[in-house]
Structures are given as C-alpha cells and as structure tokens.
Design a protein around this motif. Sequence first.
Motif, PDB file in Angstrom:
ATOM      1  N   SER A   1       0.826  -1.212   0.000  1.00 44.74           N
ATOM      2  CA  SER A   1       0.000   0.000   0.000  1.00 44.74           C
ATOM      3  C   SER A   1       0.859   1.259   0.000  1.00 44.74           C
ATOM      4  CB  SER A   1      -0.936   0.006   1.215  1.00 44.74           C
ATOM      5  OG  SER A   1      -1.888  -1.026   1.112  1.00 44.74           O
ATOM      6  N   ARG A   2       1.960   1.227   0.733  1.00 46.88           N
ATOM      7  CA  ARG A   2       2.856   2.385   0.719  1.00 46.88           C
ATOM      8  C   ARG A   2       3.456   2.575  -0.668  1.00 46.88           C
ATOM      9  NH1 ARG A   2       4.211   0.042   5.687  1.00 46.88           N
ATOM     10  NH2 ARG A   2       6.166  -0.830   4.899  1.00 46.88           N
ATOM     11  N   ALA A   3       3.801   1.479  -1.320  1.00 45.77           N
ATOM     12  CA  ALA A   3       4.370   1.566  -2.670  1.00 45.77           C
ATOM     13  C   ALA A   3       3.344   2.124  -3.654  1.00 45.77           C
ATOM     14  CB  ALA A   3       4.849   0.188  -3.131  1.00 45.77           C
ATOM     15  N   GLU A   4       2.074   1.728  -3.491  1.00 44.78           N
ATOM     16  CA  GLU A   4       1.026   2.238  -4.368  1.00 44.78           C
ATOM     17  C   GLU A   4       0.832   3.746  -4.175  1.00 44.78           C
ATOM     18  OE1 GLU A   4      -2.182  -0.222  -3.171  1.00 44.78           O
ATOM     19  OE2 GLU A   4      -1.491  -1.974  -4.312  1.00 44.78           O
ATOM     20  N   ALA A   5       0.891   4.199  -2.929  1.00 47.79           N
ATOM     21  CA  ALA A   5       0.775   5.631  -2.667  1.00 47.79           C
ATOM     22  C   ALA A   5       1.937   6.392  -3.299  1.00 47.79           C
ATOM     23  CB  ALA A   5       0.711   5.883  -1.159  1.00 47.79           C
ATOM     24  N   MET A   6       3.124   5.838  -3.209  1.00 52.14           N
ATOM     25  CA  MET A   6       4.289   6.491  -3.782  1.00 52.14           C
ATOM     26  C   MET A   6       4.248   6.469  -5.314  1.00 52.14           C
ATOM     27  SD  MET A   6       5.811   7.651  -1.204  1.00 52.14           S
ATOM     28  CE  MET A   6       7.332   8.215  -1.977  1.00 52.14           C
ATOM     29  N   LEU A   7       3.635   5.429  -5.894  1.00 53.08           N
ATOM     30  CA  LEU A   7       3.487   5.379  -7.350  1.00 53.08           C
ATOM     31  C   LEU A   7       2.660   6.559  -7.834  1.00 53.08           C
ATOM     32  CD1 LEU A   7       3.671   4.102 -10.163  1.00 53.08           C
ATOM     33  CD2 LEU A   7       1.672   2.694  -9.566  1.00 53.08           C
ATOM     34  N   ARG A   8       1.565   6.822  -7.157  1.00 48.55           N
ATOM     35  CA  ARG A   8       0.730   7.961  -7.557  1.00 48.55           C
ATOM     36  C   ARG A   8       1.523   9.264  -7.478  1.00 48.55           C
ATOM     37  NH1 ARG A   8      -4.931   9.830  -7.250  1.00 48.55           N
ATOM     38  NH2 ARG A   8      -4.779  12.096  -7.155  1.00 48.55           N
ATOM     39  N   THR A   9       2.312   9.426  -6.415  1.00 47.19           N
ATOM     40  CA  THR A   9       3.128  10.626  -6.279  1.00 47.19           C
ATOM     41  C   THR A   9       4.099  10.760  -7.437  1.00 47.19           C
ATOM     42  OG1 THR A   9       2.941  10.631  -3.870  1.00 47.19           O
ATOM     43  CG2 THR A   9       4.833  11.755  -4.809  1.00 47.19           C
ATOM     44  N   ARG A  10       4.703   9.645  -7.840  1.00 46.71           N
ATOM     45  CA  ARG A  10       5.647   9.680  -8.959  1.00 46.71           C
ATOM     46  C   ARG A  10       4.941   9.998 -10.274  1.00 46.71           C
ATOM     47  NH1 ARG A  10       7.399   4.903  -6.689  1.00 46.71           N
ATOM     48  NH2 ARG A  10       6.837   3.720  -8.562  1.00 46.71           N
ATOM     49  N   ILE A  11       3.708   9.525 -10.418  1.00 48.25           N
ATOM     50  CA  ILE A  11       2.932   9.829 -11.624  1.00 48.25           C
ATOM     51  C   ILE A  11       2.731  11.340 -11.751  1.00 48.25           C
ATOM     52  CG2 ILE A  11       0.636   9.644 -12.657  1.00 48.25           C
ATOM     53  CD1 ILE A  11       0.544   6.755 -11.523  1.00 48.25           C
ATOM     54  N   VAL A  12       2.306  11.965 -10.672  1.00 47.72           N
ATOM     55  CA  VAL A  12       2.065  13.411 -10.693  1.00 47.72           C
ATOM     56  C   VAL A  12       3.367  14.170 -10.957  1.00 47.72           C
ATOM     57  CG1 VAL A  12       1.341  15.389  -9.305  1.00 47.72           C
ATOM     58  CG2 VAL A  12       0.030  13.261  -9.227  1.00 47.72           C
ATOM     59  N   SER A  13       4.437  13.768 -10.292  1.00 48.98           N
ATOM     60  CA  SER A  13       5.727  14.435 -10.490  1.00 48.98           C
ATOM     61  C   SER A  13       6.211  14.293 -11.929  1.00 48.98           C
ATOM     62  CB  SER A  13       6.778  13.860  -9.538  1.00 48.98           C
ATOM     63  OG  SER A  13       6.424  14.100  -8.191  1.00 48.98           O
ATOM     64  N   SER A  14       6.001  13.112 -12.513  1.00 43.01           N
ATOM     65  CA  SER A  14       6.437  12.869 -13.886  1.00 43.01           C
ATOM     66  C   SER A  14       5.636  13.711 -14.869  1.00 43.01           C
ATOM     67  CB  SER A  14       6.298  11.380 -14.218  1.00 43.01           C
ATOM     68  OG  SER A  14       6.686  11.105 -15.542  1.00 43.01           O
ATOM     69  N   MET A  15       4.331  13.822 -14.659  1.00 40.41           N
ATOM     70  CA  MET A  15       3.491  14.642 -15.531  1.00 40.41           C
ATOM     71  C   MET A  15       3.957  16.100 -15.484  1.00 40.41           C
ATOM     72  SD  MET A  15      -0.234  13.043 -14.527  1.00 40.41           S
ATOM     73  CE  MET A  15      -1.217  13.626 -15.886  1.00 40.41           C
ATOM     74  N   ARG A  16       4.182  16.578 -14.277  1.00 36.95           N
ATOM     75  CA  ARG A  16       4.591  17.981 -14.100  1.00 36.95           C
ATOM     76  C   ARG A  16       5.949  18.233 -14.777  1.00 36.95           C
ATOM     77  NH1 ARG A  16       3.385  18.563  -8.988  1.00 36.95           N
ATOM     78  NH2 ARG A  16       1.711  20.102  -9.238  1.00 36.95           N
ATOM     79  N   ALA A  17       6.896  17.349 -14.543  1.00 41.87           N
ATOM     80  CA  ALA A  17       8.237  17.540 -15.102  1.00 41.87           C
ATOM     81  C   ALA A  17       8.197  17.506 -16.634  1.00 41.87           C
ATOM     82  CB  ALA A  17       9.188  16.473 -14.571  1.00 41.87           C
ATOM     83  N   TRP A  18       7.392  16.611 -17.205  1.00 43.85           N
ATOM     84  CA  TRP A  18       7.319  16.515 -18.663  1.00 43.85           C
ATOM     85  C   TRP A  18       6.717  17.777 -19.259  1.00 43.85           C
ATOM     86  CZ3 TRP A  18       3.645  16.381 -22.612  1.00 43.85           C
ATOM     87  CH2 TRP A  18       4.096  15.893 -23.834  1.00 43.85           C
ATOM     88  N   LEU A  19       5.641  18.271 -18.679  1.00 44.22           N
ATOM     89  CA  LEU A  19       5.023  19.488 -19.197  1.00 44.22           C
ATOM     90  C   LEU A  19       5.959  20.681 -19.060  1.00 44.22           C
ATOM     91  CD1 LEU A  19       1.424  18.901 -17.864  1.00 44.22           C
ATOM     92  CD2 LEU A  19       2.035  19.163 -20.259  1.00 44.22           C
ATOM     93  N   ASP A  20       6.669  20.766 -17.929  1.00 45.86           N
ATOM     94  CA  ASP A  20       7.645  21.848 -17.768  1.00 45.86           C
ATOM     95  C   ASP A  20       8.710  21.777 -18.867  1.00 45.86           C
ATOM     96  OD1 ASP A  20       6.287  22.697 -15.519  1.00 45.86           O
ATOM     97  OD2 ASP A  20       7.690  21.793 -14.086  1.00 45.86           O
TER      98      ASP A  20
END
Length: 458
Positions: free
Chosen positions: A138-157
């Motif tokens: 469950s902790r890994a799943e929560a961190m996956l979502r965080t990485r998804i958001v960070s990756s989206m933001r970094a790509w758009l930037d």
Amino acid sequence: MSLPKRFPDRDEIASVRVGAEALEPGQEGNESRRIAGRIMARREMGKLVFADLVDRSGRIQLLLDVAALGEYHVNLGDIVGAAGVPMRTRRGEPSLKVAELVPLARNRSPLPDTWHGVTDPEVRYRRRYLDLLMSEESRAEAMLRTRIVSSMRAWLDSEGFVEVETPILQPRYGGAFAEPFGTHYNALDADYYLRIATELYLKRLIVGGLEKVYELGKDFRNEGVSYKHNPEFTQLEWYEAYADYRDTMERMERLVEHVARETIGGTQVTFRGHEVDLKAPWKRVKLIDALEQEGLWTRDEPELRGRLEERQLDTKHDKTWAQLVDHALTSFVEPTLIEPTILHDYPIELSPFARATDDDPEITERFEFFVGGMELGNAFSELNDSEEQAARFAMQAAEEAAGALEAERGDPDYVEALSYGMPPTGGLGVGVDRLAMVLGGKDTIRDVILFPALRHKE
C-alpha cells in the motif's frame, strides 16, 4: 518520562540495508548508522531479541542484545530510533546490531494481524493510516501515484508549459457537464461554487498571452460514486496556443507513454483483466463510425430512443437527442474500447467549447481517450470565436430548459474575454486518478485516492 521530540541525522532503512547486504554472512560493518521507524515484528531468543523495523523506504532486522542494552521497553507498533552497525547474520539476513535504542512514540492500540494486514476494504478506506502502516504494498502504491504526478509535471515543464493556479471557488461553474457543489462567500455575500473544471480560467490566460499553461489540481462534481467516480478528484488540464486537437492527440500519447516508462518501467499494463500497451500511437475511431457499428447512429431523436429501448435501455431520464447519444456511447461504445483508443469528432450538441470540423459544421474537433473501457480524458480544438461561443451557451441553455441538469451554464465574462481574441488553441483534461488506476492496475478509484469519499458511518 517524556519521549524525545526529534531523532536527527537518521538514514533511510533502505540505504542501511544495502550496506548490510554487501557484507558476508556473520560479518559486521565498521560505520555506525542511525535509523528510525516502526517495530512491526519481534522474536525473543534467550538474551537476544530480533525485531523488524520499517520506515517508508523499507524494512530491516534489528539485533538487540539484552545484556548489552540493559532494560528496555519496546512493544509491537512502537516507533523507535536505533543506532548501531550494519551486519549480516550467519543465515545471511541484513540487520542492524543495535547499540542504542530510543523510544519515540508509543503504540496504544492493538495492530491488525501483522501477517495478513488490513483485509477489510471498508477499514482500508476509512482508516487508511492502518492500511499504510501495515502494508508495504500500500505504501508503494501511494508512492506510485506521487511519482505519476511528479512525472506529468516535469514533462510538461520540459515542453515549455507554465504551471498556474486558478480559483477553486468560482461565481459561475463551467468547463464540463456536471452538477456543482455550492457554498456561500460570507465576505462577498454571494453564492459561489466549487469548480467542476479549470478550463474557462486557463483559456482566459491563453487570451492574456501565456500561450502554454497547465494546472494540476482538485475539481469537484456533485455526482455519484462508482469504480471510476469520486466527487473530489484530481485533474490535469493544459491549453496550448497555435495547436489543434490533432496536435493534442499526439501530445497526450507522448505524455502517457513517458509517464508509464518513468513510473512503472514500460508501457505494458494489466487493467481490469486486460493486457494493454500504452505505447503511442493509439487507435483512432470516429464517434459516428463507432455508433454506426452498433446500429445506433441517427439524427432522429424518436428513432434513436426506440433503438435504445429495443436494447432494454431505460431512456426516461434522457430528455434530448444529445442525452440519448451520450447514453448510447456510455452503454454500448465505451465498454468496447479496451485497447488504448482515441474516440473523436463529436456532435456539436455534446461539445459547447469545441470548434467545428472543416467538413461538417455539426461535428466538432473533440476527442476522448479510453483504456480498458474507461475514459481517461477529454480534449478539443478550442472554440475561439466569442459570438459563436455565445451561441453555444444559448444552445446549452435550451438543453437545460429541456431537463438536462448538467448542461453547461453560460459565462458572459468568459465570452467577453474571447472577444479580445484567443489564438487557435488545443486543450486537454486528463483524470489523474484514472491514469493512476491504469498504471497501478487497480479496478477501483478508491484504491488510488488516499481518502476517498465514503458514506457517513455512525
């Protein structure tokens, strides 16, 4: 006795474990390390106590020599700090040989079964903290979502977009077909709404010359709860001047592929029992072709209603032709879009903010995109003519008068903004929660939202 207020200079357990794994069985390291976490298991063997210590990064075994440490009191679930040297036991288990153990917080409630964790979904959603502290998955799943958001933001930037913030409380709600949550602004003595989308404010910024903007934030829609719906959800919206919906299709495909590779290491996923590949390009299907394949494309409202009722579909809540088309899509077309698919060219009645196609003024340059039979997002070649936008708002007012409660409300201020001229623009919204479902292989949105909406429980 009061417990310490801090435990400085600690290392993540994962880094200490790596050092311990590099040792030979029975060997001790030379450098003292400091770690902290929660005691999730303990085993006594004479004068030795073995305990499993867990932090966000992982788990390691503590080796406690009672004779050397003296009297101590640590229970299952307590949070402790530990200092000592990394080692590997004779059986090869990476460990920390503890020289100092510091209680930091006491657990005063019984933990769930430490082997099975929290198995009741109701408990998992209502007491997410228990699910997280008991389950590394469950902790890994929560961190996956965080990485998804960070990756989206970094790509758009990296693509030259500018991240902005727009109002959550709005005097008018717009940008989607949805019912809003209402509130009252005491300072202004006015009724306001929680936004259902960021669209109309972001396009004001395109008028203002920012050219490429995006927002990652919460939207709120007063609708039902399902495996793919939560009334409070996270959405990414972007708008790009001098682009159309074809450009946006390609950009969406590149974004999803990039985020998949960055977060799960590839583009192959298993979602709702289907093996799918998110790699670009995606399949493209015209909406009319999809409805014709199901025998459901007609501009005649009574005829369409009859065809749907022949298939045992209840249409009594569908007051207009546009509502019937939407019902046909959700019932018979969308569930068949298993492989990543772009469904495009929507009737104008369903698309109040999209420009018409060059070939047919009754069809707009709009697309939605699907994986595993679930919509992930929506996009247009944005309507940028103020007079045409005013006419579309009037069309939506007619839909509302006919009983469409979710029809798009007019926004005169937005029409005025368009009157100053907005460049041709491609815009897109993608549900972050739904993308997290796909990448995490989760069948319900409740599994990717840490605190989902739940019915009140006494």
